[in-house]
Write a protein that holds these residues in place. Structure first.
Motif, PDB file in Angstrom:
ATOM      1  N   LYS A 119       0.829  -1.217   0.000  1.00 23.46           N
ATOM      2  CA  LYS A 119       0.000   0.000   0.000  1.00 23.46           C
ATOM      3  C   LYS A 119       0.856   1.256   0.000  1.00 23.46           C
ATOM      4  O   LYS A 119       0.504   2.270  -0.604  1.00 23.46           O
ATOM      5  CB  LYS A 119      -0.935  -0.018   1.217  1.00 23.46           C
ATOM      6  N   THR A 120       1.969   1.204   0.715  1.00 23.07           N
ATOM      7  CA  THR A 120       2.881   2.344   0.770  1.00 23.07           C
ATOM      8  C   THR A 120       4.302   1.865   0.548  1.00 23.07           C
ATOM      9  O   THR A 120       4.610   0.675   0.709  1.00 23.07           O
ATOM     10  CB  THR A 120       2.799   3.060   2.132  1.00 23.07           C
ATOM     11  N   ALA A 121       5.162   2.772   0.178  1.00 26.03           N
ATOM     12  CA  ALA A 121       6.573   2.436  -0.035  1.00 26.03           C
ATOM     13  C   ALA A 121       7.269   2.236   1.309  1.00 26.03           C
ATOM     14  O   ALA A 121       7.104   3.042   2.223  1.00 26.03           O
ATOM     15  CB  ALA A 121       7.257   3.548  -0.827  1.00 26.03           C
ATOM     16  N   GLN A 122       8.027   1.159   1.417  1.00 33.21           N
ATOM     17  CA  GLN A 122       8.798   0.929   2.638  1.00 33.21           C
ATOM     18  C   GLN A 122      10.102   1.709   2.585  1.00 33.21           C
ATOM     19  O   GLN A 122      10.671   1.924   1.509  1.00 33.21           O
ATOM     20  CB  GLN A 122       9.079  -0.556   2.818  1.00 33.21           C
ATOM     21  N   LYS A 123      10.562   2.107   3.764  1.00 36.71           N
ATOM     22  CA  LYS A 123      11.758   2.938   3.834  1.00 36.71           C
ATOM     23  C   LYS A 123      12.710   2.437   4.905  1.00 36.71           C
ATOM     24  O   LYS A 123      12.315   2.221   6.049  1.00 36.71           O
ATOM     25  CB  LYS A 123      11.368   4.390   4.132  1.00 36.71           C
ATOM     26  N   ILE A 124      13.965   2.248   4.510  1.00 31.86           N
ATOM     27  CA  ILE A 124      15.014   1.921   5.457  1.00 31.86           C
ATOM     28  C   ILE A 124      15.489   3.209   6.117  1.00 31.86           C
ATOM     29  O   ILE A 124      15.773   4.191   5.424  1.00 31.86           O
ATOM     30  CB  ILE A 124      16.194   1.224   4.747  1.00 31.86           C
ATOM     31  N   ASP A 125      15.566   3.204   7.429  1.00 26.57           N
ATOM     32  CA  ASP A 125      16.110   4.355   8.144  1.00 26.57           C
ATOM     33  C   ASP A 125      17.625   4.200   8.126  1.00 26.57           C
ATOM     34  O   ASP A 125      18.224   3.636   9.034  1.00 26.57           O
ATOM     35  CB  ASP A 125      15.581   4.387   9.582  1.00 26.57           C
ATOM     36  N   GLY A 126      18.228   4.664   7.049  1.00 26.60           N
ATOM     37  CA  GLY A 126      19.663   4.489   6.854  1.00 26.60           C
ATOM     38  C   GLY A 126      20.038   4.734   5.414  1.00 26.60           C
ATOM     39  O   GLY A 126      19.440   5.576   4.742  1.00 26.60           O
ATOM     40  N   LYS A 127      20.992   3.947   4.907  1.00 27.76           N
ATOM     41  CA  LYS A 127      21.480   4.145   3.547  1.00 27.76           C
ATOM     42  C   LYS A 127      21.868   2.813   2.921  1.00 27.76           C
ATOM     43  O   LYS A 127      22.202   1.855   3.615  1.00 27.76           O
ATOM     44  CB  LYS A 127      22.693   5.085   3.546  1.00 27.76           C
ATOM     45  N   ILE A 128      21.840   2.792   1.589  1.00 26.16           N
ATOM     46  CA  ILE A 128      22.303   1.633   0.821  1.00 26.16           C
ATOM     47  C   ILE A 128      23.438   2.097  -0.081  1.00 26.16           C
ATOM     48  O   ILE A 128      23.266   3.041  -0.860  1.00 26.16           O
ATOM     49  CB  ILE A 128      21.164   1.043  -0.032  1.00 26.16           C
ATOM     50  N   GLY A 129      24.595   1.472   0.031  1.00 24.43           N
ATOM     51  CA  GLY A 129      25.750   1.841  -0.784  1.00 24.43           C
ATOM     52  C   GLY A 129      25.855   0.965  -2.017  1.00 24.43           C
ATOM     53  O   GLY A 129      25.714  -0.254  -1.935  1.00 24.43           O
ATOM     54  N   LEU A 130      26.085   1.587  -3.173  1.00 20.64           N
ATOM     55  CA  LEU A 130      26.215   0.866  -4.443  1.00 20.64           C
ATOM     56  C   LEU A 130      27.559   1.175  -5.089  1.00 20.64           C
ATOM     57  O   LEU A 130      28.062   2.297  -4.986  1.00 20.64           O
ATOM     58  CB  LEU A 130      25.091   1.267  -5.406  1.00 20.64           C
ATOM     59  N   ASP A 131      28.126   0.194  -5.783  1.00 24.92           N
ATOM     60  CA  ASP A 131      29.423   0.362  -6.437  1.00 24.92           C
ATOM     61  C   ASP A 131      29.298   0.490  -7.953  1.00 24.92           C
ATOM     62  O   ASP A 131      28.457  -0.174  -8.575  1.00 24.92           O
ATOM     63  CB  ASP A 131      30.339  -0.831  -6.136  1.00 24.92           C
ATOM     64  N   TYR A 132      30.175   1.341  -8.521  1.00 24.06           N
ATOM     65  CA  TYR A 132      30.230   1.554  -9.974  1.00 24.06           C
ATOM     66  C   TYR A 132      31.680   1.537 -10.423  1.00 24.06           C
ATOM     67  O   TYR A 132      32.603   1.724  -9.612  1.00 24.06           O
ATOM     68  CB  TYR A 132      29.561   2.880 -10.349  1.00 24.06           C
ATOM     69  N   PRO A 152      12.000   7.430  -5.063  1.00 26.29           N
ATOM     70  CA  PRO A 152      10.696   8.081  -4.862  1.00 26.29           C
ATOM     71  C   PRO A 152      10.049   7.754  -3.518  1.00 26.29           C
ATOM     72  O   PRO A 152       9.188   8.490  -3.054  1.00 26.29           O
ATOM     73  CB  PRO A 152       9.861   7.531  -6.030  1.00 26.29           C
ATOM     74  N   GLY A 153      10.482   6.666  -2.876  1.00 28.86           N
ATOM     75  CA  GLY A 153       9.935   6.296  -1.581  1.00 28.86           C
ATOM     76  C   GLY A 153      10.737   6.814  -0.405  1.00 28.86           C
ATOM     77  O   GLY A 153      10.410   6.533   0.747  1.00 28.86           O
ATOM     78  N   GLY A 154      11.803   7.585  -0.695  1.00 34.82           N
ATOM     79  CA  GLY A 154      12.589   8.187   0.363  1.00 34.82           C
ATOM     80  C   GLY A 154      13.804   7.408   0.815  1.00 34.82           C
ATOM     81  O   GLY A 154      14.518   7.846   1.730  1.00 34.82           O
ATOM     82  N   ASN A 155      14.085   6.256   0.215  1.00 33.53           N
ATOM     83  CA  ASN A 155      15.285   5.508   0.577  1.00 33.53           C
ATOM     84  C   ASN A 155      16.526   6.201   0.031  1.00 33.53           C
ATOM     85  O   ASN A 155      16.555   6.647  -1.117  1.00 33.53           O
ATOM     86  CB  ASN A 155      15.207   4.076   0.037  1.00 33.53           C
ATOM     87  N   SER A 156      17.546   6.272   0.858  1.00 27.91           N
ATOM     88  CA  SER A 156      18.773   6.982   0.496  1.00 27.91           C
ATOM     89  C   SER A 156      19.809   6.014  -0.046  1.00 27.91           C
ATOM     90  O   SER A 156      20.110   4.989   0.574  1.00 27.91           O
ATOM     91  CB  SER A 156      19.334   7.704   1.730  1.00 27.91           C
ATOM     92  N   PHE A 157      20.365   6.340  -1.210  1.00 25.42           N
ATOM     93  CA  PHE A 157      21.403   5.533  -1.846  1.00 25.42           C
ATOM     94  C   PHE A 157      22.685   6.355  -1.964  1.00 25.42           C
ATOM     95  O   PHE A 157      22.638   7.533  -2.321  1.00 25.42           O
ATOM     96  CB  PHE A 157      20.961   5.078  -3.238  1.00 25.42           C
TER      97      PHE A 157
END
Length: 374
Positions: free
Chosen positions: A102-115, A151-156
Motif C-alpha cells: 500500500k505504501t513504499a517501505q523505507k530503510i532508516d539508513g542508507k544503501i551503498g552501491l558500487d560503480y 521516490p519512496g525516500g530511501n537513500s542511496f
C-alpha cells in the motif's frame, strides 16, 4: 566480538576494514542476497532503479508493467497494464526486491552501491536529473560519491571508485533488451534529436551497470552498537565490531557504528543515533543473506537461532520454516527480533538462505544469448 579503533571514513570509501581479514572458520554471512522494499506501483520506482544501473531479473520479468502494454486504437494512447507484480532489480550478486504494498517501505539508513568509475556515477546523475526522478542529489568529491533518494525516500550512496573486488560472486543474469531501457533512452538521451549515428553512440554511453551492493546501513538507538555486533558474532559467526565515526570524535557524544563483515567484502552497518533520538518505526522491510559455504554452516546458524528463540514465520510468504527439517527443505528460514540475555532490543527481518538455495548466484549462471531472449 572485535572492538575497533578504525574510523568510519574507511568504511564508506573502501571495503569493510574487517573484510577478507581471515578465512571464515565459522558459518559467517557469505553475501547480501537482496533487500526487500514494498512499492505502491511500478512507476516511477522502476525507472529510478533502472537509472541507477540495476536491471530486471528474468525470473520476475513477466511482472514488469512496461512489458504489458495495450494500445487504445481510438486514440493510439499506450496504456501499461498491471504494475503491481513483484520485480527483482539486479545489482551484481545482489538484488532489490520490489513487491506490491500500500505504501513504499523505507530503510532508516542508507544503501551503498558500487560503480566502475566516477563517469558511470555521473551518468546516473544525468539520467535522474533529466527524468526528474527521486529527491535531492548530492555530489561529493567530483562525482566519486553521490547521494540520492528513491521516490519512496530511501537513500542511496553511489561510489565511483571501482569496487569490483568487493563482489567476487557471479552476478545474477539480467534482461538487457527490456522496456525500461527503451524508456530510459527515450527520456534521458540529450542527443535524441541529433543524427542516427550520434544517437547510437549516445545510447551506448548512457548505459549504466551497477557492480553491486557495497553495504546496507541502519540507524539504531543510542547504546545498541555493541549488542548488535555481539549478536551477529554469536548467531551468524560473523567478524563484527564497533567503530567510531571520525566526524564525531571531537564531540561529547561520539557516534558508534556496529560493522558486520560479509565474506564477499560487503558490510552491514548499524549507526547509533544521538541519545534521546528515536529511529523511524520499523515498517517490515527485510534483508536476505546467504550464510557460510555449505549446508552444514546453514544448519549451525539455524540451530543457534532456534536455541535462542529467534526463528520466525512471516505469514506473507510461503516458506513456513519453523523446524530444521522445513528449513532444510526450503534452504532458508526467517528471523526478525534481535534478542540477548537482556531481552529483545532490535527488529529487522532476515531471510537466511543456504548456499544450496536455487537463487545463489553461482547456481543460476545463464548464457547472455539466453537471457537476452527472455
Amino acid at each position: 566480538m572485535i572492538l575497533l579503533t578504525l574510523t568510519l571514513c574507511c568504511l564508506l570509501v573502501t571495503a569493510s576494514p574487517l573484510a577478507n581479514s581471515i578465512l571464515p572458520l565459522r558459518p559467517s554471512i557469505s553475501s547480501i542476497d537482496h533487500i526487500n522494499l514494498n512499492i505502491p506501483s511500478h512507476s516511477p520506482f522502476l525507472e529510478f532503479y533502472h537509472a541507477l544501473g540495476l536491471h530486471p531479473d528474468p525470473h520476475r520479468f513477466r511482472n514488469l508493467a512496461l512489458n504489458n502494454k495495450v494500445v487504445n486504437k481510438a486514440t493510439n494512447e499506450v496504456i501499461f497494464k498491471g504494475g503491481k507484480g513483484t520485480v527483482w532489480m539486479n545489482a551484481g550478486s545482489s538484488q532489490i526486491h520490489l513487491p506490491a504494498g500500500k505504501t513504499a517501505q523505507k530503510i532508516d539508513g542508507k544503501i551503498g552501491l558500487d560503480y566502475a568509475s566516477p563517469e558511470e556515477v555521473l551518468r546516473v546523475v544525468r539520467r535522474l536529473s533529466l527524468n526528474k526522478i527521486g529527491g535531492t542529489i548530492k555530489i561529493q568529491d567530483g562525482g566519486k560519491i553521490v547521494e540520492c533518494e528513491c521516490p519512496g525516500g530511501n537513500s542511496f550512496v553511489l561510489y565511483g571508485g571501482g569496487g569490483a573486488h568487493l563482489h567476487p560472486h557471479p552476478r545474477h543474469p539480467i534482461v538487457v533488451d527490456d522496456p525500461l531501457n527503451a524508456f530510459a533512452y527515450e527520456n534521458s538521451n540529450p542527443n535524441q534529436n541529433s543524427s542516427e549515428e550520434d544517437s547510437e553512440d549516445s545510447e551506448d554511453s548512457d548505459f549504466v551497470f551497477c557492480l553491486g551492493v557495497r553495504y546496507v546501513e541502519f540507524n539504531v538507538k543510542f547504546g545498541l552498537a555493541e549488542r548488535i555486533a555481539k549478536f551477529y558474532d554469536e548467531v551468524f559467526g560473523c567478524e563484527a565490531g564497533v567503530v567510531v565515526d571520525e566526524k564525531t570524535t571531537k564531540s561529547e557524544n561520539k557516534v558508534k557504528v556496529a560493522v558486520v563483515n560479509v565474506d564477499s567484502g560487503q558490510s552491514m552497518l548499524f549507526r547509533e543515533l544521538k541519545a534521546g533520538v528515536e529511529p523511524l518505526e520499523y515498517d517490515g522491510h527485510h534483508v536476505s543473506v546467504f550464510v557460510g559455504n555449505s549446508f552444514e554452516d546453514f544448519n549451525a546458524v539455524y540451530n543457534t537461532a532456534e536455541a535462542r528463540g529467534l526463528v520466525w514465520i512471516n505469514e506473507r510468504f510461503s516458506d513456513k520454516a519453523d523446524t530444521l527439517e522445513k528449513a532444510s527443505e526450503a534452504n532458508q528460514f526467517r528471523m526478525r527480533d534481535f534478542k540477548d540475555e537482556e531481552g529483545a532490543f532490535f527488529r529487522l527481518e532476515h531471510e537466511v538462505r543456504c548456499v544450496d538455495h536455487e537463487m545463489f548466484p553461482a547456481s543460476r549462471i545463464l548464457e547472455e544469448e539466453e537471457v537476452g531472449e527472455l
